[in-house]
Design a protein around this motif. Sequence first.
Motif, PDB file in Angstrom:
ATOM      1  N   LEU A 121       0.824  -1.205   0.000  1.00 21.17           N
ATOM      2  CA  LEU A 121       0.000   0.000   0.000  1.00 21.17           C
ATOM      3  C   LEU A 121       0.863   1.261   0.000  1.00 21.17           C
ATOM      4  O   LEU A 121       0.567   2.227  -0.715  1.00 21.17           O
ATOM      5  CB  LEU A 121      -0.908   0.008   1.235  1.00 21.17           C
ATOM      6  CG  LEU A 121      -2.124  -0.928   1.207  1.00 21.17           C
ATOM      7  CD1 LEU A 121      -2.712  -1.066   2.602  1.00 21.17           C
ATOM      8  CD2 LEU A 121      -3.189  -0.414   0.243  1.00 21.17           C
ATOM      9  N   ALA A 122       1.919   1.254   0.797  1.00 18.92           N
ATOM     10  CA  ALA A 122       2.759   2.445   0.927  1.00 18.92           C
ATOM     11  C   ALA A 122       3.462   2.814  -0.369  1.00 18.92           C
ATOM     12  O   ALA A 122       3.835   3.973  -0.572  1.00 18.92           O
ATOM     13  CB  ALA A 122       3.789   2.241   2.039  1.00 18.92           C
ATOM     14  N   ARG A 123       3.636   1.841  -1.268  1.00 22.78           N
ATOM     15  CA  ARG A 123       4.312   2.090  -2.541  1.00 22.78           C
ATOM     16  C   ARG A 123       3.347   2.333  -3.692  1.00 22.78           C
ATOM     17  O   ARG A 123       3.774   2.441  -4.839  1.00 22.78           O
ATOM     18  CB  ARG A 123       5.200   0.884  -2.889  1.00 22.78           C
ATOM     19  CG  ARG A 123       6.154   0.429  -1.804  1.00 22.78           C
ATOM     20  CD  ARG A 123       7.266   1.400  -1.553  1.00 22.78           C
ATOM     21  NE  ARG A 123       8.105   1.610  -2.711  1.00 22.78           N
ATOM     22  CZ  ARG A 123       9.382   1.970  -2.651  1.00 22.78           C
ATOM     23  NH1 ARG A 123       9.961   2.144  -1.479  1.00 22.78           N
ATOM     24  NH2 ARG A 123      10.085   2.166  -3.744  1.00 22.78           N
ATOM     25  N   ALA A 124       2.058   2.426  -3.400  1.00 21.02           N
ATOM     26  CA  ALA A 124       1.047   2.485  -4.463  1.00 21.02           C
ATOM     27  C   ALA A 124       0.400   3.857  -4.566  1.00 21.02           C
ATOM     28  O   ALA A 124       0.250   4.569  -3.568  1.00 21.02           O
ATOM     29  CB  ALA A 124      -0.033   1.441  -4.204  1.00 21.02           C
ATOM     30  N   LYS A 125      -0.004   4.202  -5.806  1.00 20.00           N
ATOM     31  CA  LYS A 125      -0.792   5.402  -6.051  1.00 20.00           C
ATOM     32  C   LYS A 125      -2.237   5.068  -6.407  1.00 20.00           C
ATOM     33  O   LYS A 125      -3.088   5.949  -6.455  1.00 20.00           O
ATOM     34  CB  LYS A 125      -0.164   6.215  -7.170  1.00 20.00           C
ATOM     35  CG  LYS A 125       1.202   6.799  -6.814  1.00 20.00           C
ATOM     36  CD  LYS A 125       1.737   7.656  -7.946  1.00 20.00           C
ATOM     37  CE  LYS A 125       3.094   8.261  -7.573  1.00 20.00           C
ATOM     38  NZ  LYS A 125       3.640   9.118  -8.677  1.00 20.00           N
ATOM     39  N   SER A 126      -2.496   3.786  -6.655  1.00 27.88           N
ATOM     40  CA  SER A 126      -3.845   3.357  -7.011  1.00 27.88           C
ATOM     41  C   SER A 126      -4.082   1.960  -6.471  1.00 27.88           C
ATOM     42  O   SER A 126      -3.139   1.258  -6.072  1.00 27.88           O
ATOM     43  CB  SER A 126      -4.021   3.352  -8.537  1.00 27.88           C
ATOM     44  OG  SER A 126      -3.204   2.346  -9.122  1.00 27.88           O
ATOM     45  N   VAL A 127      -5.352   1.554  -6.478  1.00 32.52           N
ATOM     46  CA  VAL A 127      -5.680   0.194  -6.037  1.00 32.52           C
ATOM     47  C   VAL A 127      -4.971  -0.831  -6.912  1.00 32.52           C
ATOM     48  O   VAL A 127      -4.469  -1.852  -6.432  1.00 32.52           O
ATOM     49  CB  VAL A 127      -7.211  -0.022  -6.069  1.00 32.52           C
ATOM     50  CG1 VAL A 127      -7.556  -1.474  -5.741  1.00 32.52           C
ATOM     51  CG2 VAL A 127      -7.900   0.923  -5.092  1.00 32.52           C
ATOM     52  N   GLU A 128      -4.908  -0.560  -8.207  1.00 31.50           N
ATOM     53  CA  GLU A 128      -4.227  -1.486  -9.113  1.00 31.50           C
ATOM     54  C   GLU A 128      -2.740  -1.591  -8.784  1.00 31.50           C
ATOM     55  O   GLU A 128      -2.178  -2.691  -8.762  1.00 31.50           O
ATOM     56  CB  GLU A 128      -4.410  -1.023 -10.564  1.00 31.50           C
ATOM     57  CG  GLU A 128      -5.820  -1.178 -11.087  1.00 31.50           C
ATOM     58  CD  GLU A 128      -6.738  -0.009 -10.703  1.00 31.50           C
ATOM     59  OE1 GLU A 128      -6.273   0.884  -9.950  1.00 31.50           O
ATOM     60  OE2 GLU A 128      -7.894   0.001 -11.136  1.00 31.50           O
ATOM     61  N   ASP A 129      -2.099  -0.456  -8.501  1.00 33.47           N
ATOM     62  CA  ASP A 129      -0.692  -0.479  -8.090  1.00 33.47           C
ATOM     63  C   ASP A 129      -0.507  -1.352  -6.859  1.00 33.47           C
ATOM     64  O   ASP A 129       0.447  -2.129  -6.762  1.00 33.47           O
ATOM     65  CB  ASP A 129      -0.192   0.931  -7.752  1.00 33.47           C
ATOM     66  CG  ASP A 129       0.029   1.791  -8.980  1.00 33.47           C
ATOM     67  OD1 ASP A 129       0.062   1.249 -10.096  1.00 33.47           O
ATOM     68  OD2 ASP A 129       0.162   3.019  -8.796  1.00 33.47           O
ATOM     69  N   PHE A 130      -1.392  -1.180  -5.888  1.00 32.62           N
ATOM     70  CA  PHE A 130      -1.349  -1.954  -4.648  1.00 32.62           C
ATOM     71  C   PHE A 130      -1.360  -3.451  -4.931  1.00 32.62           C
ATOM     72  O   PHE A 130      -0.545  -4.219  -4.390  1.00 32.62           O
ATOM     73  CB  PHE A 130      -2.533  -1.526  -3.769  1.00 32.62           C
ATOM     74  CG  PHE A 130      -2.886  -2.471  -2.654  1.00 32.62           C
ATOM     75  CD1 PHE A 130      -1.923  -3.019  -1.822  1.00 32.62           C
ATOM     76  CD2 PHE A 130      -4.214  -2.795  -2.422  1.00 32.62           C
ATOM     77  CE1 PHE A 130      -2.270  -3.882  -0.789  1.00 32.62           C
ATOM     78  CE2 PHE A 130      -4.573  -3.655  -1.391  1.00 32.62           C
ATOM     79  CZ  PHE A 130      -3.597  -4.200  -0.576  1.00 32.62           C
ATOM     80  N   ILE A 131      -2.244  -3.871  -5.816  1.00 35.67           N
ATOM     81  CA  ILE A 131      -2.366  -5.303  -6.116  1.00 35.67           C
ATOM     82  C   ILE A 131      -1.125  -5.811  -6.838  1.00 35.67           C
ATOM     83  O   ILE A 131      -0.586  -6.882  -6.506  1.00 35.67           O
ATOM     84  CB  ILE A 131      -3.640  -5.564  -6.938  1.00 35.67           C
ATOM     85  CG1 ILE A 131      -4.875  -5.225  -6.092  1.00 35.67           C
ATOM     86  CG2 ILE A 131      -3.703  -7.016  -7.400  1.00 35.67           C
ATOM     87  CD1 ILE A 131      -6.174  -5.177  -6.867  1.00 35.67           C
TER      88      ILE A 131
END
Length: 342
Positions: free
Chosen positions: A104-114
């Motif tokens: 989560l900490a490295r993501a800008k979107s839900v898709e990035d998170f996944i």
Amino acid sequence: MRAPIGAAHGPGPCPPYLLLTRAGRSIQANLELGRWTADGIQSLLTQVQSCFDDPAGRLVQVARRLRRTPFVFESQLSIPERDQVRVRLASLDCVTFVYTALALARAKSVEDFIWNLCSIRYLNWQRFGLDSDPATGNIFDFVYESLYENATALGLLADVTAEVAGRRGVTTVSGQLAPFRRHPAFDSAELTVTPKLGTRTVCAPMLLQANFDRLASPQLRSGDVVLLGKSKARGQEVPGLVNHLVIADDQEGRVHFLHCTRNFAWRPSASTSSVGEHAGIFIGGDARREQLGVEFGGEHAGDDVAVYVDGLSYHGYIQERRRELADYAKNNFDHALILRSQ
């Protein structure tokens, strides 16, 4: 690219899913979100990205927002089918808490998170896809492989154990990464787990218990991921060197920590009418013993309030008194690795 969230097909109730495609690889993300929604996750990501420039600061803020998530061993859950990934926020355990917070900490979107979850948890998923079988798949079941080797190779974390140790120095500790059967308390099927980078002896520079006073400010920083282990001398060694993971949280010069634990908050004055303050799960139906789940470390309430359930010990903690990481580590573990967000 993604398809709309929908209901999974097949008999019986299933969690919603999200279909994603990247670089020609399609996966299905099974969303076990609990109190969260996709919009809520996006709001969290937008907030931490706008408020914190450094990955470590974002990691701590995400970890704090995950507080009160219930603890459930992932090994007690069903194994996702091939090319499916479990996106798990309804419950966590000590390992998946760190994976999830880091993703989560490295993501800008839900898709990035996944996609981050896939990269952290699976060996070469872009080439092999996702296979969560603990024996034959490419999911990392050893923390040494997933974080110390894989996440550092991805540039997400860096080993700063020697930096934290300073002049005290580090000591090389070795351990076996080898197949083993899970204990029935953690996995009723007692499935076999294998290292995905090969059966081998691994060695790592560790901070030893005698120097755990270094797990404090200014050597340790907020957002440091601390991998804690026990030696054979304690008779409780877990294969792979690592027994527990925590995220450091420096509060006005005192380094506390966040983790996910099956243990409980000891609330001696609580009754059946008391409102839950943590995970909302009461051990044995006893309101005095409320499961912590994701929480700050607290002061140990003493062995006399501990209970045993299905062969596992559950200890009580006084959450009104936050515990410093150095004290917690010294009283429970023998060696530590410190990984810093990059």
